[in-house]
Design an enzyme around this catalytic site. Structure first.
Site, PDB file in Angstrom:
ATOM      1  N   GLN A  33      29.788  37.027  50.584  1.00 39.24           N
ATOM      2  CA  GLN A  33      29.057  36.167  49.663  1.00 39.24           C
ATOM      3  C   GLN A  33      29.336  34.687  49.933  1.00 39.24           C
ATOM      4  O   GLN A  33      30.246  34.344  50.677  1.00 39.24           O
ATOM      5  CB  GLN A  33      29.417  36.519  48.214  1.00 39.24           C
ATOM      6  CG  GLN A  33      30.920  36.618  47.957  1.00 39.24           C
ATOM      7  CD  GLN A  33      31.248  37.548  46.809  1.00 39.24           C
ATOM      8  OE1 GLN A  33      30.419  37.853  45.964  1.00 39.24           O
ATOM      9  NE2 GLN A  33      32.478  38.004  46.753  1.00 39.24           N
ATOM     10  N   HIS A  64      37.346  36.760  29.164  1.00 38.88           N
ATOM     11  CA  HIS A  64      38.516  37.551  29.573  1.00 38.88           C
ATOM     12  C   HIS A  64      39.247  38.163  28.386  1.00 38.88           C
ATOM     13  O   HIS A  64      39.728  39.304  28.470  1.00 38.88           O
ATOM     14  CB  HIS A  64      39.448  36.680  30.415  1.00 38.88           C
ATOM     15  CG  HIS A  64      38.863  36.310  31.732  1.00 38.88           C
ATOM     16  ND1 HIS A  64      38.673  35.004  32.130  1.00 38.88           N
ATOM     17  CD2 HIS A  64      38.378  37.064  32.741  1.00 38.88           C
ATOM     18  CE1 HIS A  64      38.121  34.978  33.333  1.00 38.88           C
ATOM     19  NE2 HIS A  64      37.930  36.213  33.724  1.00 38.88           N
ATOM     20  N   ASP A  88      39.180  36.300  40.374  1.00 35.95           N
ATOM     21  CA  ASP A  88      39.623  34.984  39.906  1.00 35.95           C
ATOM     22  C   ASP A  88      40.937  35.055  39.145  1.00 35.95           C
ATOM     23  O   ASP A  88      41.586  34.031  38.926  1.00 35.95           O
ATOM     24  CB  ASP A  88      38.544  34.321  39.043  1.00 35.95           C
ATOM     25  CG  ASP A  88      38.168  35.128  37.807  1.00 35.95           C
ATOM     26  OD1 ASP A  88      39.062  35.479  37.017  1.00 35.95           O
ATOM     27  OD2 ASP A  88      36.971  35.396  37.625  1.00 35.95           O
ATOM     28  N   GLU A 108      39.494  44.692  44.510  1.00 33.91           N
ATOM     29  CA  GLU A 108      38.590  43.567  44.792  1.00 33.91           C
ATOM     30  C   GLU A 108      38.045  43.732  46.201  1.00 33.91           C
ATOM     31  O   GLU A 108      38.802  43.969  47.139  1.00 33.91           O
ATOM     32  CB  GLU A 108      39.352  42.241  44.652  1.00 33.91           C
ATOM     33  CG  GLU A 108      38.637  41.015  45.159  1.00 33.91           C
ATOM     34  CD  GLU A 108      37.314  40.737  44.452  1.00 33.91           C
ATOM     35  OE1 GLU A 108      36.278  40.665  45.157  1.00 33.91           O
ATOM     36  OE2 GLU A 108      37.315  40.602  43.210  1.00 33.91           O
ATOM     37  N   ASP A 140      36.073  48.532  48.319  1.00 29.11           N
ATOM     38  CA  ASP A 140      34.861  48.643  47.516  1.00 29.11           C
ATOM     39  C   ASP A 140      35.166  49.453  46.261  1.00 29.11           C
ATOM     40  O   ASP A 140      35.816  50.501  46.329  1.00 29.11           O
ATOM     41  CB  ASP A 140      33.770  49.326  48.347  1.00 29.11           C
ATOM     42  CG  ASP A 140      32.536  49.624  47.530  1.00 29.11           C
ATOM     43  OD1 ASP A 140      31.776  48.690  47.259  1.00 29.11           O
ATOM     44  OD2 ASP A 140      32.358  50.806  47.161  1.00 29.11           O
ATOM     45  N   GLY A 141      34.701  48.974  45.107  1.00 29.74           N
ATOM     46  CA  GLY A 141      35.021  49.634  43.847  1.00 29.74           C
ATOM     47  C   GLY A 141      34.536  51.060  43.774  1.00 29.74           C
ATOM     48  O   GLY A 141      35.246  51.942  43.279  1.00 29.74           O
ATOM     49  N   ASP A 158      34.982  44.141  35.985  1.00 30.83           N
ATOM     50  CA  ASP A 158      34.730  42.698  35.910  1.00 30.83           C
ATOM     51  C   ASP A 158      33.811  42.335  37.069  1.00 30.83           C
ATOM     52  O   ASP A 158      34.205  41.671  38.021  1.00 30.83           O
ATOM     53  CB  ASP A 158      36.055  41.938  35.986  1.00 30.83           C
ATOM     54  CG  ASP A 158      35.877  40.437  35.845  1.00 30.83           C
ATOM     55  OD1 ASP A 158      34.782  39.997  35.470  1.00 30.83           O
ATOM     56  OD2 ASP A 158      36.849  39.702  36.136  1.00 30.83           O
ATOM     57  N   PRO A 165      26.913  42.149  46.407  1.00 27.87           N
ATOM     58  CA  PRO A 165      28.048  43.070  46.382  1.00 27.87           C
ATOM     59  C   PRO A 165      28.263  43.746  45.030  1.00 27.87           C
ATOM     60  O   PRO A 165      28.843  44.826  44.965  1.00 27.87           O
ATOM     61  CB  PRO A 165      29.239  42.161  46.728  1.00 27.87           C
ATOM     62  CG  PRO A 165      28.656  41.001  47.442  1.00 27.87           C
ATOM     63  CD  PRO A 165      27.297  40.803  46.836  1.00 27.87           C
TER      64      PRO A 165
END
Length: 287
Positions: A33, A64, A88, A108, A140-141, A158, A165
């Site tokens: 990205q 959050h 993040d 992540e 990859d999730g 999240d 992605p």
């Protein structure tokens, strides 16, 4: 993009928001990205991926806190948390505030997001990456939840919007994988967009999650950066009682956890499950 330019978000056609760019801190086109962080006088440091704002320093705490403390205090006895995305570090920061947790895993897809956020958004993670309970997995999730042997009491997705992605994190395959690695009485929550502008996204998520969980709903919060109305968070569990706790029970748990928050409180928690009629109508019309 350069200093003193105006940056326009590209999430919606014909309607949007802009930010004045006081200073460009970081920009990189990664394998996955286009990442940029810039400073804005009103919102502080702003991170955007592929033309869409992901987080700002000024209001990130709302997002959050709500994606973390609502499910954790509703569960009441969680020992393990899986965060999908969250590079993040803001979600990790809030999760780590719960001392009873024994294991915190974050998956992540883009290691560069984690690395540059540690440098350019250090207040988001606030040292949470050093928590001894924490494990970072670059994967990859969907791949992780369909293959892991680990199980969790809470899964927090999240994710970005369902483009690029982040698209895979709104699929039936992802939801099925999350179901398989949730413990009994477990809870799944996820960012699900601003429902006034992204109503189809909410309806589709509700339908897909309903194939795997006995109790599916949404809760909400107003977050200025995510313009256009309330942001919805998907909620899925097999125990309907977990989203129907009274304020007194939540207050007791909140005080026991020793939390101090800027947005979340037990009254906000219970009220957040009250949804606008236009969303209820859309969900009802979809069966």
């Amino acid at each position: 993009m350069a200093q003193n330019e105006t940056w326009y978000e590209t999430l919606h056609a014909g309607f949007g928001q802009y930010f004045s760019v006081d200073n460009v801190l970081y920009r990189e086109k990664t394998e996955h990205q286009d990442l940029v962080i810039f400073e804005n006088a009103a919102m502080g440091r702003v991170m955007a991926l592929d033309g869409v704002v992901q987080t700002t320093e000024r209001d990130e705490f709302i997002y959050h806190e709500m994606l973390t403390h609502v499910p954790l205090l509703a569960h009441g006895a969680a020992k393990s948390v899986l965060i999908i995305g969250g590079g993040d570090g803001g979600m990790l920061r809030e999760v780590c505030r719960h001392a009873q947790l024994e294991r915190i895993t974050m998956v992540e897809i883009d290691a560069d997001v984690v690395n540059f956020c540690k440098t350019w958004l250090p207040n988001h993670s606030a040292g949470a990456y050093d928590d001894p309970r924490f494990q970072l997995v670059i994967d990859d999730g969907v791949n992780f939840v369909t293959q892991t042997d680990q199980t969790f009491d809470l899964i927090i997705s999240d994710c970005t919007d369902p483009i690029g992605p982040g698209e895979s994190l709104f699929t039936s395959a992802f939801y099925a994988g999350c179901k398989r690695c949730l413990n009994d009485n477990g809870i799944f929550v996820a960012q699900n967009g601003v429902c006034f502008l992204q109503q189809d996204e909410a309806v589709t998520s509700h339908t897909k999650l309903g194939h795997y969980f006995g109790d599916v709903s949404f809760y909400q919060a107003a977050i200025p950066t995510y313009y256009g109305g309330i942001m919805t968070f998907a909620w899925a569990s097999d125990n309907p009682a977990l989203r129907q706790l009274d304020v007194g029970t939540l207050q007791t748990r909140f005080e026991a956890a020793g939390l101090t928050c800027r947005y979340y409180n037990p009254a906000i928690h219970t009220g957040s499950f009250a949804l606008p009629q236009y969303l209820l109508n859309a969900l009802s019309a979809n069966g």
